[in-house]
Write an enzyme that holds these catalytic residues in place. Structure first.
Site, PDB file in Angstrom:
ATOM      1  N   LYS A  53      75.110 103.459 108.968  1.00 19.22           N
ATOM      2  CA  LYS A  53      74.961 102.006 109.144  1.00 19.22           C
ATOM      3  C   LYS A  53      75.547 101.572 110.486  1.00 19.22           C
ATOM      4  CE  LYS A  53      74.872 101.239 104.179  1.00 19.22           C
ATOM      5  NZ  LYS A  53      75.568 100.898 102.934  1.00 19.22           N
ATOM      6  N   GLN A  97      81.262  98.824 101.095  1.00 20.59           N
ATOM      7  CA  GLN A  97      80.530  99.967 100.556  1.00 20.59           C
ATOM      8  C   GLN A  97      80.912 100.208  99.097  1.00 20.59           C
ATOM      9  OE1 GLN A  97      78.105 101.524 102.164  1.00 20.59           O
ATOM     10  NE2 GLN A  97      77.721 103.064 100.603  1.00 20.59           N
ATOM     11  N   ASP A 120      74.240  92.310 102.204  1.00 20.00           N
ATOM     12  CA  ASP A 120      73.824  93.243 101.153  1.00 20.00           C
ATOM     13  C   ASP A 120      72.991  92.522 100.089  1.00 20.00           C
ATOM     14  OD1 ASP A 120      74.345  95.982 101.131  1.00 20.00           O
ATOM     15  OD2 ASP A 120      76.449  95.737 100.558  1.00 20.00           O
TER      16      ASP A 120
HETATM   17  N1  GUN Z   1      76.303 102.116  98.033  1.00 20.39           N
HETATM   18  C1  GUN Z   1      75.084 102.686  97.928  1.00 20.39           C
HETATM   19  N2  GUN Z   1      74.143 101.863  98.447  1.00 20.39           N
HETATM   20  C2  GUN Z   1      74.777 100.767  98.875  1.00 20.39           C
HETATM   21  C3  GUN Z   1      74.353  99.574  99.512  1.00 20.39           C
HETATM   22  O1  GUN Z   1      73.175  99.340  99.779  1.00 20.39           O
HETATM   23  N3  GUN Z   1      75.332  98.685  99.822  1.00 20.39           N
HETATM   24  C4  GUN Z   1      76.626  98.896  99.526  1.00 20.39           C
HETATM   25  N4  GUN Z   1      77.509  97.956  99.852  1.00 20.39           N
HETATM   26  N5  GUN Z   1      77.064  99.993  98.935  1.00 20.39           N
HETATM   27  C5  GUN Z   1      76.131 100.919  98.610  1.00 20.39           C
END
Ligand code: GUN
Length: 283
Positions: A53, A97, A120
């Site tokens: 990311k 996350q 998100d």
């Molecule tokens: N863990 C796995 N996929 C995601 C996501 O799209 N966002 C977040 N914050 N955590 C994740």
């Protein structure tokens, strides 16, 4: 017959070019779009996700801040960090996350994120906005699936879409997005009595379960569009989706591969949401 592939890498490249252009336009106005990524603990999978990311931000002209904390960080400390990021004008998007360590209430942390920075799309305010069709951020994975359907010019109006999976992150928001495009939507899940009877009626199938071979060729209507959100490992340790790709591609009209399908689209839509957040904040 062999299905046409919906290439998530190629579509991501195209969308990320647009993101980079919008980022450059914002920077020309003195605003650098900024994303904060917060990681608690040292899960190897999460480390890879957050690194990807952050790199995607750097590659496309967004500023990113990665905050890493030890697994024993308290909930109060994390909430204080979120509060500080909410107030930080250089940060337009906040991503915590998941999963978080068990002693932290993840929903409480998500609700602490300012909805205007919830890139998100996990906040209840974002979920409510999606449900009611009002402005807000859409969760990145189902949003990416919608972009994939758009990319092949698929007209959803009046079509039957079957979503397999009912998670808050994929299945439920996916169903709402398809409904917003006037598809007739069926949500299937672990208690669905006869999954194949449902999927065989579908013009579009989105598989988001997290289990291999949930969808096999005998469960697919010829010509249907199949979107595979799954991220699993096969017996040889190779990445695979929820769909039996080799079998289903002989029946479907379109199919997304794993890897190289929905995966890259999720990060791309995070960039899109972050740019959108920065544009809204800049006015
Ligand atoms: N863990 C796995 N996929 C995601 C996501 O799209 N966002 C977040 N914050 N955590 C994740």
């Amino acid at each position: 017959m062999s299905a046409q592939i919906i290439d998530g890498n190629a579509l991501s490249r195209q969308l990320r070019t647009e993101v980079a252009e919008r980022a450059a336009a914002l920077r020309a106005r003195g605003v650098t779009p900024g994303l904060a990524v917060v990681l608690v603990g040292d899960s190897p999978a999460s480390q890879v996700y957050v690194r990807n990311k952050v790199k995607a931000c750097e590659d496309n002209g967004l500023h990113s801040v990665l905050e890493k904390y030890a697994a024993d960080m308290s909930e109060a400390e994390l909430l204080a960090r979120v509060d500080a990021l909410n107030r930080d004008p250089s940060i337009h998007g906040i991503l915590v996350q998941l999963p978080l360590p068990a002693h932290i209430d993840a929903q409480k942390v998500i609700e602490a994120i300012a909805p205007e920075k919830d890139v998100d799309g996990f906040h209840v305010a974002s979920a409510g906005a999606l449900m009611t069709g009002t402005p807000g951020f859409w969760p990145c994975t189902p949003y990416g699936c919608m972009k994939m359907l758009e990319s092949i010019g698929f007209e959803l109006r009046g079509k039957h879409a079957v979503v397999i999976g009912r998670s808050n992150i994929v299945g439920k928001p996916m169903a709402l997005m398809l409904l917003a495009k006037s598809a007739t939507v069926t949500i299937c899940h672990s208690a669905t009595a006869d999954l194949g009877a449902m999927t065989r009626q579908a013009d579009v199938i989105v598989a988001a379960v997290g289990k291999r071979n949930v969808l096999t060729a005998d469960m697919v209507k010829p010509g249907a569009v199949v979107i595979d959100v799954g991220m699993n490992r096969d017996d040889a340790g190779k990445l695979c989706g929820d769909v039996d790709f080799e079998g289903v591609k002989e029946v479907a009209g379109w199919i997304t591969p794993v890897p190289g399908g929905v995966g890259p689209m999720t990060i791309t839509m995070l960039l899109v949401n972050t740019i959108e957040a920065a544009e809204r904040s800049a006015g």
